[in-house]
Enzyme design. Structure first.
Site, PDB file in Angstrom:
ATOM      1  CG  ASP A  10      41.130   8.310 -60.604  1.00  0.00           C
ATOM      2  OD1 ASP A  10      41.595   9.447 -60.813  1.00  0.00           O
ATOM      3  OD2 ASP A  10      39.913   8.066 -60.656  1.00  0.00           O
ATOM      4  CG  ASP A  59      39.501  16.394 -61.555  1.00  0.00           C
ATOM      5  OD1 ASP A  59      39.045  17.457 -61.117  1.00  0.00           O
ATOM      6  OD2 ASP A  59      39.112  15.271 -61.169  1.00  0.00           O
ATOM      7  CG  LEU A  62      43.608  25.727 -59.483  1.00  0.00           C
ATOM      8  CD1 LEU A  62      43.677  24.415 -60.229  1.00  0.00           C
ATOM      9  CD2 LEU A  62      44.277  26.825 -60.300  1.00  0.00           C
ATOM     10  CG  HIS A  63      38.016  27.248 -53.758  1.00  0.00           C
ATOM     11  ND1 HIS A  63      37.013  26.612 -53.056  1.00  0.00           N
ATOM     12  CD2 HIS A  63      37.800  28.582 -53.588  1.00  0.00           C
ATOM     13  CE1 HIS A  63      36.231  27.520 -52.482  1.00  0.00           C
ATOM     14  NE2 HIS A  63      36.693  28.716 -52.794  1.00  0.00           N
ATOM     15  CG  ASP A  64      44.410  30.398 -53.287  1.00  0.00           C
ATOM     16  OD1 ASP A  64      44.217  31.450 -52.637  1.00  0.00           O
ATOM     17  OD2 ASP A  64      45.340  29.615 -53.045  1.00  0.00           O
ATOM     18  CB  THR A  68      46.481  32.652 -56.005  1.00  0.00           C
ATOM     19  OG1 THR A  68      47.016  33.596 -55.091  1.00  0.00           O
ATOM     20  CG2 THR A  68      47.233  31.350 -55.898  1.00  0.00           C
ATOM     21  CB  THR A 119      28.617  13.830 -56.037  1.00  0.00           C
ATOM     22  OG1 THR A 119      29.950  13.385 -56.268  1.00  0.00           O
ATOM     23  CG2 THR A 119      28.036  14.365 -57.321  1.00  0.00           C
ATOM     24  NE  ARG A 181      30.943   2.363 -60.919  1.00  0.00           N
ATOM     25  CZ  ARG A 181      31.791   3.391 -60.996  1.00  0.00           C
ATOM     26  NH1 ARG A 181      31.950   4.053 -62.129  1.00  0.00           N
ATOM     27  NH2 ARG A 181      32.494   3.761 -59.947  1.00  0.00           N
ATOM     28  CD  GLN A 190      30.937   7.555 -58.454  1.00  0.00           C
ATOM     29  OE1 GLN A 190      30.125   8.273 -57.877  1.00  0.00           O
ATOM     30  NE2 GLN A 190      32.003   8.036 -59.046  1.00  0.00           N
ATOM     31  N   GLY A 210      36.096   5.792 -64.567  1.00  0.00           N
ATOM     32  CA  GLY A 210      37.320   5.290 -63.949  1.00  0.00           C
ATOM     33  C   GLY A 210      37.320   3.788 -63.857  1.00  0.00           C
ATOM     34  NE  ARG A 211      36.122   3.386 -58.612  1.00  0.00           N
ATOM     35  CZ  ARG A 211      35.429   3.754 -57.540  1.00  0.00           C
ATOM     36  NH1 ARG A 211      35.596   3.122 -56.400  1.00  0.00           N
ATOM     37  NH2 ARG A 211      34.581   4.762 -57.633  1.00  0.00           N
TER      38      ARG A 211
HETATM   39  O1  C5P Z   1      36.079   4.963 -60.780  1.00  0.00           O
HETATM   40  P1  C5P Z   1      34.972   5.928 -61.076  1.00  0.00           P
HETATM   41  O2  C5P Z   1      34.305   5.699 -62.426  1.00  0.00           O
HETATM   42  O3  C5P Z   1      33.988   6.071 -59.950  1.00  0.00           O
HETATM   43  O4  C5P Z   1      35.755   7.319 -61.220  1.00  0.00           O
HETATM   44  C1  C5P Z   1      35.090   8.528 -61.376  1.00  0.00           C
HETATM   45  C2  C5P Z   1      36.091   9.661 -61.431  1.00  0.00           C
HETATM   46  O5  C5P Z   1      35.373  10.881 -61.415  1.00  0.00           O
HETATM   47  C3  C5P Z   1      37.048   9.713 -60.248  1.00  0.00           C
HETATM   48  O6  C5P Z   1      38.272  10.285 -60.724  1.00  0.00           O
HETATM   49  C4  C5P Z   1      36.359  10.657 -59.292  1.00  0.00           C
HETATM   50  O7  C5P Z   1      37.264  11.322 -58.450  1.00  0.00           O
HETATM   51  C5  C5P Z   1      35.707  11.637 -60.269  1.00  0.00           C
HETATM   52  N1  C5P Z   1      34.549  12.349 -59.729  1.00  0.00           N
HETATM   53  C6  C5P Z   1      33.407  11.708 -59.241  1.00  0.00           C
HETATM   54  N2  C5P Z   1      32.359  12.434 -58.768  1.00  0.00           N
HETATM   55  C7  C5P Z   1      32.425  13.771 -58.767  1.00  0.00           C
HETATM   56  C8  C5P Z   1      33.552  14.437 -59.246  1.00  0.00           C
HETATM   57  C9  C5P Z   1      34.611  13.678 -59.723  1.00  0.00           C
HETATM   58  O8  C5P Z   1      33.336  10.494 -59.259  1.00  0.00           O
HETATM   59  N3  C5P Z   1      31.397  14.463 -58.340  1.00  0.00           N
END
Ligand code: C5P
Length: 232
Positions: A10, A59, A62-64, A68, A119, A181, A190, A210-211
């Site tokens: 990200d 990621d 898509l929604h259309d 399309t 979520t 985490r 989260q 991610g983080r």
């Molecule tokens: O930084 P972190 O571990 O929270 O990143 C989680 C990744 O998963 C982010 O790219 C976030 O947009 C994605 N994501 C999420 N929860 C969802 C769907 C996608 O955290 N329900």
């Protein structure tokens, strides 16, 4: 299909994303490219990361209308990504069209995963704004079953839902779970989280992290810790 750790890349620019990925000189992580990076850099960033030997989860959710989505999925399939996604709310017909578009002339295609309810959507908002009256847990399972009926490979869901999705849709139906985490780490925004090890124990197939990796002082060590806890 083996379990794997997907790193959510990200970043707002390709420069930052590539500098981050340069650190990984050993095992090449499976990388998630989301809307932010894709809209900033376009398909070129997908090709660049793919050329460096990473698997890619694109990621774009898509929604259309089905036509399309079919044609757009054909374009994404040509980018040679390994996994992509859409919103199950687009209907079974839209999901079937997506699969058709994604399937290459030789019959191969990227994995296709559905988002059930985000979520960030609460049961209250779902009821009052979207007029969906059933409990959110039932809605998630129903959307997962729709995705399975359309022939998709799995869903993005909370690790807390992974077991229920496997019970409703079968062990081979993939659960791709963010909200991970380390036991001793920051939760950030989260709320309902699991450690990589707990996610493995409840049967997640892929964790999206991610983080805990991108913001770590040593991202490679954090990634390797995820792999040790989740995959090994
Ligand atoms: O930084 P972190 O571990 O929270 O990143 C989680 C990744 O998963 C982010 O790219 C976030 O947009 C994605 N994501 C999420 N929860 C969802 C769907 C996608 O955290 N329900």
């Amino acid at each position: 299909m083996g379990k794997d750790v997907i790193v959510a890349c990200d970043f707002a620019s390709g420069k930052e994303a590539l500098a981050f990925l340069d650190r990984f000189t050993g095992r090449k992580p499976f990388v998630k490219i989301g809307m932010e990076l894709f809209y900033a850099e376009g398909p070129a960033i997908v090709r660049e990361i793919k050329a460096r030997g990473h698997k890619i989860f694109l990621d774009l959710k898509l929604h259309d209308i089905p036509n399309t989505v079919r044609k757009s999925m054909a374009v994404l399939s040509g980018l040679d990504v390994d996994m992509t996604n859409l919103h199950a709310a687009g209907t079974v017909q839209m999901m079937e069209a997506a699969l058709e578009g994604l399937t290459r002339p030789d019959g191969t295609r990227p994995l296709l995963i559905a988002v059930t309810q985000l979520t960030s959507t609460s049961e209250e908002r779902m009821r009052e704004e979207l007029l969906i009256r059933e409990p959110i847990g039932e809605v998630v399972m129903h959307y997962a079953q729709n995705a399975k009926r359309a022939g998709l490979d799995g869903v993005v869901c909370s690790p807390l839902e992974a077991r229920g999705v496997h019970e409703a849709c079968g062990a081979a139906f993939l659960t791709v779970t963010p909200g991970v985490r380390f036991a001793d780490g920051e939760k950030g925004d989260q709320v309902r989280v699991m450690t990589p090890e707990q996610a493995r124990l409840v049967g997640s197939d892929y964790i999206v992290v991610g983080r805990p990796i991108t913001a770590a002082s040593d991202p490679v060590a954090a990634y390797e810790r995820c792999v040790r806890e989740f995959v090994d």
